[in-house]
Write a protein that holds these residues in place. Structure first.
Motif, short mmCIF file in Angstrom:
data_model
loop_
_atom_site.label_atom_id
_atom_site.label_comp_id
_atom_site.label_asym_id
_atom_site.label_seq_id
_atom_site.Cartn_x
_atom_site.Cartn_y
_atom_site.Cartn_z
N GLY A 229 0.82 -1.20 0.00
CA GLY A 229 0.00 0.00 0.00
C GLY A 229 0.86 1.25 0.00
O GLY A 229 2.09 1.19 0.14
N SER A 230 0.21 2.40 -0.14
CA SER A 230 0.94 3.67 -0.21
C SER A 230 1.76 3.94 1.04
O SER A 230 2.94 4.31 0.97
CB SER A 230 -0.04 4.83 -0.46
N LEU A 231 1.15 3.73 2.21
CA LEU A 231 1.87 3.99 3.46
C LEU A 231 3.04 3.03 3.63
O LEU A 231 4.10 3.43 4.13
CB LEU A 231 0.92 3.89 4.65
N LYS A 232 2.87 1.79 3.24
CA LYS A 232 3.97 0.83 3.36
C LYS A 232 5.13 1.22 2.45
O LYS A 232 6.30 1.10 2.84
CB LYS A 232 3.49 -0.58 3.03
N GLU A 233 4.82 1.70 1.27
CA GLU A 233 5.88 2.15 0.36
C GLU A 233 6.64 3.32 0.99
O GLU A 233 7.88 3.39 0.90
CB GLU A 233 5.28 2.59 -0.98
N ILE A 234 5.91 4.23 1.61
CA ILE A 234 6.55 5.39 2.24
C ILE A 234 7.40 4.96 3.41
O ILE A 234 8.54 5.43 3.59
CB ILE A 234 5.49 6.41 2.66
N VAL A 235 6.88 4.07 4.23
CA VAL A 235 7.63 3.58 5.39
C VAL A 235 8.90 2.87 4.93
O VAL A 235 9.99 3.08 5.49
CB VAL A 235 6.76 2.63 6.25
#
Length: 288
Positions: A229-235
């Protein structure tokens, strides 16, 4: 006299009482809509607030209003440490998770209708409980793996509003926690398994420790897996950026011995994976 009789007649009294009753019911309905419903929604989130307070108290997070200082207690969350250490400042993500959960509960309480499902409440409460259990655990690897499994459950099974690929205020805290714990647990497991690999004899000695290289391979897999997901990519991008900064801040050893060559190959691979992760994070941030 006739006027008094009319006022005191059964029909008049009945009409007056009915009018009073209607007005009272209307007032109660307004109170229910404006106040009671919000109090009840806040009560429904009691499990989140209770476990969140337990977590905050255990690690010592605090905000001082006198001098506007914030203690995120980031160092308290450092448990599993592999050969690729997560930068210390990355652990401030837990303070962000706390703020997001509080914002989620408050927004749901103030909204016109309940925005938190029972699944959302359970996911946040379970995350808080198992993260608190992980902090200071005598078995950090097992506790981290268990916390990673629990925090990811809602997204793996689309519980409540949770989804691996969709982000909202009510799911962001659990998604952040899951992403961070998944990476931390993976690195811990890789370090544990690498320690079990016996040294392989070669000409002139033994093969140096390859656990750091294996950790980078694991991070490559985490970064490029389908379904992030988007947040996982950012993390992932943030964590890898911190790892790369730690890897290069001490300089590069250009010696031609096997250890130096392996270290430089590992660092180069880490920088490549970091580039991929940061690029993925940039694209993900534009989708939020």
């Amino acid at each position: 006299m006739d006027t008094v009789k009319n006022l005191l007649s059964v029909e008049a009294v009945s009409s007056f009482c009915a009018d009073v009753s209607d007005r009272a019911e209307s007032a109660v309905a307004k109170v229910d809509d404006l106040v009671t419903s919000r109090v009840m929604r806040l009560a429904n989130s009691a499990a989140v607030l209770f476990t969140l307070k337990a977590l905050v108290d255990k690690v010592g997070m605090a905000v001082s209003l006198d001098n506007f200082q914030v203690n995120t207690a980031a160092d308290q969350f450092v448990g599993v440490v592999g050969d690729l250490e997560i930068a210390g400042w990355c652990y401030n993500i837990w303070a962000l998770c706390v703020l997001l959960q509080l914002a989620s509960v408050v927004r749901s309480a103030l909204a016109d209708k309940d925005e938190l499902t029972q699944g959302d409440v359970t996911a946040m409460a379970a995350t808080n409980f198992f993260v608190a259990r992980m902090v200071g655990s005598d078995a950090p690897l097992q506790s981290t793996v268990l916390a990673a499994l629990v925090t990811g459950y809602a997204m793996r099974n689309n519980v409540g509003a949770s989804s691996a690929t969709k982000t909202s205020l009510h799911t962001a805290s659990v998604q952040l926690a899951s992403a961070f714990l998944t990476t931390s647990a993976t690195l811990g497991v890789v370090a544990f398994l690498a320690a079990l690999i016996p040294s392989i004899p070669v000409v002139g000695g033994f093969v140096p420790d390859v656990s750091a290289l294996l950790a980078v391979v694991a991070m490559h897999g985490i970064t490029n897996r389908a379904g992030n997901g988007s947040l996982k990519e950012i993390v992932n991008g943030v964590i890898l950026a911190g790892m790369s900064l730690n890897a290069i801040k001490g300089g590069i050893d250009l010696s031609l011995d096997f250890d130096s060559i392996l270290s430089n190959v590992t660092t180069a691979f880490l920088l490549f994976v970091t580039y991929q992760a940061v690029d993925n994070a940039r694209a993900a941030a534009s989708d939020l």
